[in-house]
Design an enzyme around this catalytic site. Structure first.
Site, PDB file in Angstrom:
ATOM      1  N   HIS A  39       0.826  -1.219   0.000  1.00 22.41           N
ATOM      2  CA  HIS A  39       0.000   0.000   0.000  1.00 22.41           C
ATOM      3  C   HIS A  39       0.855   1.261   0.000  1.00 22.41           C
ATOM      4  O   HIS A  39       1.661   1.455   0.917  1.00 22.41           O
ATOM      5  CB  HIS A  39      -0.880  -0.050   1.248  1.00 22.41           C
ATOM      6  CG  HIS A  39      -1.815   1.093   1.398  1.00 22.41           C
ATOM      7  ND1 HIS A  39      -1.757   1.958   2.468  1.00 22.41           N
ATOM      8  CD2 HIS A  39      -2.849   1.508   0.629  1.00 22.41           C
ATOM      9  CE1 HIS A  39      -2.725   2.845   2.356  1.00 22.41           C
ATOM     10  NE2 HIS A  39      -3.396   2.608   1.254  1.00 22.41           N
ATOM     11  N   ARG A  40       0.700   2.086  -1.034  1.00 19.60           N
ATOM     12  CA  ARG A  40       1.519   3.298  -1.222  1.00 19.60           C
ATOM     13  C   ARG A  40       3.010   2.930  -1.183  1.00 19.60           C
ATOM     14  O   ARG A  40       3.835   3.684  -0.670  1.00 19.60           O
ATOM     15  CB  ARG A  40       1.198   4.364  -0.170  1.00 19.60           C
ATOM     16  CG  ARG A  40      -0.299   4.663   0.007  1.00 19.60           C
ATOM     17  CD  ARG A  40      -0.587   5.711   1.063  1.00 19.60           C
ATOM     18  NE  ARG A  40      -1.986   5.684   1.484  1.00 19.60           N
ATOM     19  CZ  ARG A  40      -2.472   6.327   2.548  1.00 19.60           C
ATOM     20  NH1 ARG A  40      -1.676   7.073   3.284  1.00 19.60           N
ATOM     21  NH2 ARG A  40      -3.750   6.243   2.868  1.00 19.60           N
ATOM     22  N   GLU A  66       0.810  -0.382  -4.739  1.00 12.59           N
ATOM     23  CA  GLU A  66      -0.367   0.478  -4.937  1.00 12.59           C
ATOM     24  C   GLU A  66       0.104   1.919  -4.960  1.00 12.59           C
ATOM     25  O   GLU A  66       0.940   2.320  -4.127  1.00 12.59           O
ATOM     26  CB  GLU A  66      -1.372   0.268  -3.794  1.00 12.59           C
ATOM     27  CG  GLU A  66      -2.719   0.929  -4.036  1.00 12.59           C
ATOM     28  CD  GLU A  66      -2.983   2.184  -3.210  1.00 12.59           C
ATOM     29  OE1 GLU A  66      -4.073   2.742  -3.326  1.00 12.59           O
ATOM     30  OE2 GLU A  66      -2.075   2.624  -2.463  1.00 12.59           O
ATOM     31  N   ASP A  68      -1.075   6.228  -5.669  1.00 13.68           N
ATOM     32  CA  ASP A  68      -2.165   7.208  -5.749  1.00 13.68           C
ATOM     33  C   ASP A  68      -1.771   8.269  -6.778  1.00 13.68           C
ATOM     34  O   ASP A  68      -0.766   8.968  -6.591  1.00 13.68           O
ATOM     35  CB  ASP A  68      -2.374   7.877  -4.389  1.00 13.68           C
ATOM     36  CG  ASP A  68      -2.833   6.887  -3.340  1.00 13.68           C
ATOM     37  OD1 ASP A  68      -3.948   6.352  -3.482  1.00 13.68           O
ATOM     38  OD2 ASP A  68      -2.077   6.630  -2.379  1.00 13.68           O
ATOM     39  N   HIS A  81      -0.789  10.795  -1.962  1.00  7.94           N
ATOM     40  CA  HIS A  81      -2.094  10.363  -1.460  1.00  7.94           C
ATOM     41  C   HIS A  81      -3.048  11.505  -1.155  1.00  7.94           C
ATOM     42  O   HIS A  81      -4.165  11.566  -1.649  1.00  7.94           O
ATOM     43  CB  HIS A  81      -1.940   9.489  -0.205  1.00  7.94           C
ATOM     44  CG  HIS A  81      -3.252   9.086   0.373  1.00  7.94           C
ATOM     45  ND1 HIS A  81      -3.923   9.850   1.324  1.00  7.94           N
ATOM     46  CD2 HIS A  81      -4.061   8.033   0.105  1.00  7.94           C
ATOM     47  CE1 HIS A  81      -5.066   9.272   1.623  1.00  7.94           C
ATOM     48  NE2 HIS A  81      -5.175   8.167   0.906  1.00  7.94           N
ATOM     49  N   GLU A 140      -4.397   3.734  -8.218  1.00  3.10           N
ATOM     50  CA  GLU A 140      -5.607   4.418  -7.734  1.00  3.10           C
ATOM     51  C   GLU A 140      -5.637   5.826  -8.303  1.00  3.10           C
ATOM     52  O   GLU A 140      -4.679   6.595  -8.131  1.00  3.10           O
ATOM     53  CB  GLU A 140      -5.668   4.487  -6.198  1.00  3.10           C
ATOM     54  CG  GLU A 140      -6.935   5.229  -5.772  1.00  3.10           C
ATOM     55  CD  GLU A 140      -7.123   5.404  -4.269  1.00  3.10           C
ATOM     56  OE1 GLU A 140      -6.405   4.778  -3.473  1.00  3.10           O
ATOM     57  OE2 GLU A 140      -8.021   6.196  -3.924  1.00  3.10           O
ATOM     58  N   LYS A 142      -6.823   9.130  -7.566  1.00  5.28           N
ATOM     59  CA  LYS A 142      -7.264   9.770  -6.315  1.00  5.28           C
ATOM     60  C   LYS A 142      -8.019  11.058  -6.638  1.00  5.28           C
ATOM     61  O   LYS A 142      -7.494  11.929  -7.330  1.00  5.28           O
ATOM     62  CB  LYS A 142      -6.024  10.049  -5.459  1.00  5.28           C
ATOM     63  CG  LYS A 142      -6.290  10.653  -4.110  1.00  5.28           C
ATOM     64  CD  LYS A 142      -7.182   9.785  -3.244  1.00  5.28           C
ATOM     65  CE  LYS A 142      -6.452   8.660  -2.544  1.00  5.28           C
ATOM     66  NZ  LYS A 142      -7.392   7.765  -1.810  1.00  5.28           N
ATOM     67  N   ASP A 265       0.327  -2.042   4.441  1.00  9.45           N
ATOM     68  CA  ASP A 265       1.537  -1.231   4.667  1.00  9.45           C
ATOM     69  C   ASP A 265       2.733  -2.130   4.990  1.00  9.45           C
ATOM     70  O   ASP A 265       3.879  -1.690   4.892  1.00  9.45           O
ATOM     71  CB  ASP A 265       1.320  -0.271   5.850  1.00  9.45           C
ATOM     72  CG  ASP A 265       0.467   0.942   5.492  1.00  9.45           C
ATOM     73  OD1 ASP A 265       0.032   1.063   4.331  1.00  9.45           O
ATOM     74  OD2 ASP A 265       0.225   1.775   6.395  1.00  9.45           O
TER      75      ASP A 265
HETATM   76  O1  G3P Z   1      -5.841   0.584  -2.226  1.00  9.47           O
HETATM   77  C1  G3P Z   1      -6.745   0.861  -1.230  1.00  9.47           C
HETATM   78  C2  G3P Z   1      -6.472   2.107  -0.451  1.00  9.47           C
HETATM   79  O2  G3P Z   1      -5.369   2.768  -0.962  1.00  9.47           O
HETATM   80  C3  G3P Z   1      -7.621   3.026  -0.398  1.00  9.47           C
HETATM   81  O3  G3P Z   1      -7.489   3.997   0.575  1.00  9.47           O
HETATM   82  O4  G3P Z   1      -7.030   6.219   1.423  1.00  9.47           O
HETATM   83  O5  G3P Z   1      -5.205   4.565   1.337  1.00  9.47           O
HETATM   84  O6  G3P Z   1      -6.029   5.603  -0.744  1.00  9.47           O
HETATM   85  P1  G3P Z   1      -6.381   5.137   0.634  1.00  9.47           P
HETATM   86 CA    CA Z   2      -4.652   4.489  -2.310  1.00  9.27          CA
END
Ligand code: G3P
Ligand code: CA
Length: 274
Positions: A39-40, A66, A68, A81, A140, A142, A265
């Site tokens: 994640h990120r 992942e 953003d 993000h 993603e 955003k 994470d």
């Molecule tokens: O990939 C799912 C997650 O990234 C969604 O929430 O706020 O971390 O972008 P957020």
């Molecule tokens: Ca995200």
């Protein structure tokens, strides 16, 4: 290949190939791969959405990173993000009010530790060029409502690199904005699309059927994941990736729920060998 077998509270590991992936087993004993999505980047270990975090995710053999994607004032696609730069850089202001030159001068690493000083906001094309072929990329978009035309720009960058074709299936595009994802599906019909939600209202059979018309993934916050939801998503022919793991307990819960991918994470919480 490492396989984490999860069933009746019992986990164990098999080593069979250079690729390490987790598998969830249903009571039938059937093995199903669970992808680990950093994640990120591996945001538990390096500043989110920086090359340091994405490199760490690759080093940890994550199946996907992942990212953003947002847009600068002058139309450059950048990876961050929040819709402001305040939390994760030494600057302030809205991403869309700053030029690419202004964004690129910001320090996106020091907030997490001196050893990360000088990390920059990556660009979308930089991420595609650096990581495609090394790991999957969960893109993603955003807050696309803030950036009219961002879908076309994302599509153009992918097409330029032939990443919109079926053999490049380790590219997935997702958003909380469902209209944006409908548009994305029309622009890139061969690229898997995901819808993101934390709302239980979006888990009804009727809603899921609507999503299945254009989406390949239903990606919920872990707090709304149930066995019934996972079954319904699978029955409709979609996959389910859930977020965001920040504890071993949450990772174990999602492994037992039989989801297809876990967005975390900490990649090692999903697969201890990562
Ligand atoms: O990939 C799912 C997650 O990234 C969604 O929430 O706020 O971390 O972008 P957020
Ligand atoms: Ca995200």
């Amino acid at each position: 290949m490492k396989k984490t077998l999860v069933g009746a509270g019992l986990s164990f590991v098999l080593l069979c190939s250079p690729f390490q992936q987790s598998f969830a087993a249903e009571t039938t004993g059937e093995l199903r791969q669970v992808d680990t999505v950093a994640h990120r980047g591996a945001a538990g270990y390096a500043p989110e959405n920086t090359l340091a975090a994405f490199d760490k995710a690759v080093e940890m053999k994550s199946d996907y990173i992942e990212i953003d994607v947002q847009q600068s004032k002058d139309g450059e696609l950048v990876i961050i993000h929040d819709t402001t730069v305040d939390r994760t850089t030494d600057g302030s202001g809205k991403v869309g009010d700053l030029t690419f030159e202004q964004l690129r001068t910001l320090d996106a690493g020091s907030w997490m530790g001196k050893q990360f000083a000088g990390e920059k906001l990556p660009t979308f094309d930089e991420i595609l060029d650096r990581y495609h072929g090394k790991t999957g990329i969960l893109i993603e978009i955003k807050a696309p409502e803030l950036y009219p035309g961002i879908e076309e720009r994302v599509a153009a960058e992918l097409k330029e690199r032939n990443l919109d074709l079926p053999q490049n299936e380790k590219i997935i595009i997702q958003s909380f904005n469902f209209e944006s994802m409908k548009k994305m599906n029309k622009l890139l019909p061969k690229v898997p699309i995901g819808v993101l939600t934390a709302s239980k209202d979006n888990t009804s059979l009727q809603k899921l059927q609507e999503f299945a018309e254009y989406a390949d993934y239903f990606n919920p916050h872990y707090s709304i994941v149930t066995e019934e939801l996972v079954d319904n998503v699978h029955t409709l022919g979609m996959k389910i990736s859930s977020w965001t793991v920040r504890s071993q307990k949450t990772a174990d819960f999602l492994l037992n729920m039989d989801v297809d991918a876990i967005i975390t994470d900490y990649p090692d919480y999903v697969d201890p060998r990562k």
